[in-house]
Design an enzyme around this catalytic site. Structure first.
Site, PDB file in Angstrom:
ATOM      1  N   PRO A 236       0.848  -1.193   0.000  1.00  0.00           N
ATOM      2  CA  PRO A 236       0.000   0.000   0.000  1.00  0.00           C
ATOM      3  C   PRO A 236       0.889   1.251   0.000  1.00  0.00           C
ATOM      4  O   PRO A 236       1.534   1.552   0.993  1.00  0.00           O
ATOM      5  CB  PRO A 236      -0.813  -0.123   1.300  1.00  0.00           C
ATOM      6  N   ASP A 412       5.913   2.283   2.187  1.00  0.00           N
ATOM      7  CA  ASP A 412       4.946   1.222   2.491  1.00  0.00           C
ATOM      8  C   ASP A 412       4.155   1.670   3.727  1.00  0.00           C
ATOM      9  O   ASP A 412       4.714   1.763   4.824  1.00  0.00           O
ATOM     10  CB  ASP A 412       5.742  -0.071   2.768  1.00  0.00           C
ATOM     11  N   HIS A 413       2.883   1.912   3.520  1.00  0.00           N
ATOM     12  CA  HIS A 413       2.070   2.483   4.600  1.00  0.00           C
ATOM     13  C   HIS A 413       1.825   1.487   5.741  1.00  0.00           C
ATOM     14  O   HIS A 413       1.398   1.864   6.820  1.00  0.00           O
ATOM     15  CB  HIS A 413       0.737   2.982   4.021  1.00  0.00           C
ATOM     16  N   ARG A 414       2.135   0.221   5.511  1.00  0.00           N
ATOM     17  CA  ARG A 414       2.016  -0.748   6.613  1.00  0.00           C
ATOM     18  C   ARG A 414       3.124  -0.524   7.637  1.00  0.00           C
ATOM     19  O   ARG A 414       3.011  -0.923   8.783  1.00  0.00           O
ATOM     20  CB  ARG A 414       2.132  -2.184   6.069  1.00  0.00           C
ATOM     21  N   ILE A 416       5.245   2.596   7.587  1.00  0.00           N
ATOM     22  CA  ILE A 416       5.513   4.013   7.868  1.00  0.00           C
ATOM     23  C   ILE A 416       4.188   4.763   7.817  1.00  0.00           C
ATOM     24  O   ILE A 416       3.424   4.618   6.837  1.00  0.00           O
ATOM     25  CB  ILE A 416       6.492   4.559   6.808  1.00  0.00           C
TER      26      ILE A 416
END
Ligand code: CAO
Length: 440
Positions: A236, A412-414, A416
């Site tokens: 993501p 990577d929004h998982r 950061i």
């Protein structure tokens, strides 16, 4: 008749390369150059052809097994004529000692996972004959194409020699589904309904609209395309845009020009950016990390290896500059020059492209104002550099000409979150504006 040992020949600079398909069964009659195995590293897929015609015996390898040049693949029972031509063919494999070529077969080792089948003759072999670990025959490019379109090849009927599946068979299969002549396969329909399947894009016949020409993608493009699609689909992404005032950095770079020329290196802004990135990674260790396979923890890296995207005539490659924290600007400039030259000459080894922690994609030498780079998994962030531009900046009293570098960081929004993302870019901007910050 004679029994010849088929040894894995020289396959280039690859080590421990996994077997992804065994395209034959024991007892199969194979022609010279008929594919026996498919090997696939993260950089290349290759089919290994039979060096001579005959009947396959004593298969020694298993699916997923990692093999190397010189490993025993199987025996091939040959006719007298084929045997006569065999030593030359086998001799091409440097690791195959000449003595092994015509020696008597050793007793068969432990039974293979799959039961032996009666040897089919070429004429009684059914279309898409099932074989050990593979239910169909197709070249790596057709497999890659099918994967790209979400087609499972076991549903496709091959019309090529020995039932080999061709690109046109894959297209015909999709066309039939699109036109309702064929139901979508159950597995695909199920995965689509659970939301995990990627629906294939429509296959269009362009000929009614005008002339077309089909040009094959380069090997690098096929491989990097597969990797980029996997990164894009699995991660993501969020992209944070920012800019840095590099006026002073540029003055410093200009002051190094003569020394750089004497040292025989081209000093672009990139080595400065690499040093600033390393400092930012030290301060934000979650950017210098990878997610564990179960996505439950982070692997924090204590080394600072930066991948640098290089544009080559054959496509994008990402060689890695190691231990950037331990290198000076001149050393980095020299290494960048050498790596990008080797990349353009197609001479990078898999080792040159492994071990990166964070990547930089610099399009600044070409142009553009901003872009959204794709995170290079298993890394968790990537920096994109655009073209620096002299810009009027208000200093509180007047406009001053300042050199402004636009940049973006995709992450990577998982791993950061947004606040961390913008703290990272803000710090990077600060470091680039005033390189002395790195000393603090
Ligand atoms: N702003 C303004 N000018 C820049 C700049 C920037 N951000 N970055 C580089 N430049 C200048 C350099 O100073 C150089 O100018 P001079 O010749 O006058 O000194 C010129 O642009 C060309 O630089 P370069 O591209 O040769 O060197 P580099 O160190 O900046 O980059 C490399 C090296 C290998 C990264 C680059 O050549 C390259 O291949 N870039 C493309 C990467 C790419 O394709 N990314 C996309 C990935 S996603 O599809």
């Amino acid at each position: 008749m004679g029994m010849l040992k088929f040894i894995l020949p020289d396959i280039g600079n690859y080590k421990d390369i996994p077997v992804i398909e065994i395209l034959v069964n024991e007892g199969d009659t194979v022609d010279k150059d008929q594919s026996i195995l498919t090997l696939e590293s993260d950089k290349a897929t290759m089919e290994i052809p039979a060096p001579f015609a005959g009947v396959v015996r004593n298969i020694q390898v298993k699916l997923e097994q990692k093999i190397n040049q010189g490993d025993w693949i199987c025996d091939i029972e040959t006719t007298a004529e084929a045997a006569a031509s065999a030593p030359a063919a086998v001799a091409e494999a440097p690791a195959a000692p000449a003595s092994s070529v015509n020696e008597a077969p050793k007793p068969a080792p432990a039974p293979l996972a799959a039961p032996q089948q009666a040897a089919p003759t070429p004429t009684d072999k059914p279309v898409n004959a099932p074989s050990l670990g593979a239910k169909y025959h197709a070249s790596p490019s057709v497999r890659a194409y099918a994967r790209q379109l979400g087609v499972e090849l076991q549903h496709v009927v091959g019309t090529g020699a020995n039932g080999r599946i061709q690109t046109t068979d894959v297209e015909g299969y999709i066309k039939a589904i699109m036109q309702g002549d064929k139901p979508a396969p159950k597995a695909a329909a199920e995965s689509a309904s659970t939301g995990s399947g990627i629906p294939p894009v429509p296959v269009i016949d362009f000929t009614p609209f005008g002339a077309t020409e089909q040009v094959e993608l380069s090997r690098i493009k096929k491989l990097s395309g597969k990797h980029l699609a996997a990164c894009w689909l699995n991660i993501p992404h969020v992209t944070q845009f920012d800019e840095a005032d590099i006026t002073e950095l540029e003055d410093f770079r200009a002051s190094l020009k003569t020394r750089a020329e004497k040292a025989g290196v081209k000093m672009t802004p990139l080595p400065f950016v690499m040093k600033a990135v390393v400092q930012a990674l030290k301060e934000f260790p979650h950017f210098n990390a990878s997610l564990s396979p179960d996505s439950g923890s982070l692997v924090l890296k204590k080394y600072f290896n930066l991948g640098v995207a290089v544009d080559t005539p054959n496509g994008l490659v990402v060689p890695v500059v190691r231990n950037v924290d331990q290198k000076g600007l001149f050393e980095l400039a020299r290494e960048l020059g050498e790596l990008s030259q080797r990349a353009r000459d197609g001479k990078l080894s898999p080792t040159d492209m492994s071990g990166g922690c964070f990547s930089i994609s610099s399009l600044g030498g070409i142009g553009g104002t901003q872009f959204t780079p794709i995170v290079n998994a298993p890394e968790v962030a990537i920096l994109g550099l655009s073209k620096a531009k002299m810009t009027p900046v208000w200093n509180g009293a007047s406009f001053e000409p300042r050199l402004i570098l636009p940049f973006s960081v995709s992450y990577d929004h998982r791993v950061i979150d947004g606040a961390q993302g913008v703290r990272f870019t803000t710090r990077l901007s600060q470091l680039l504006r005033d390189l002395r910050e790195m000393l603090i």
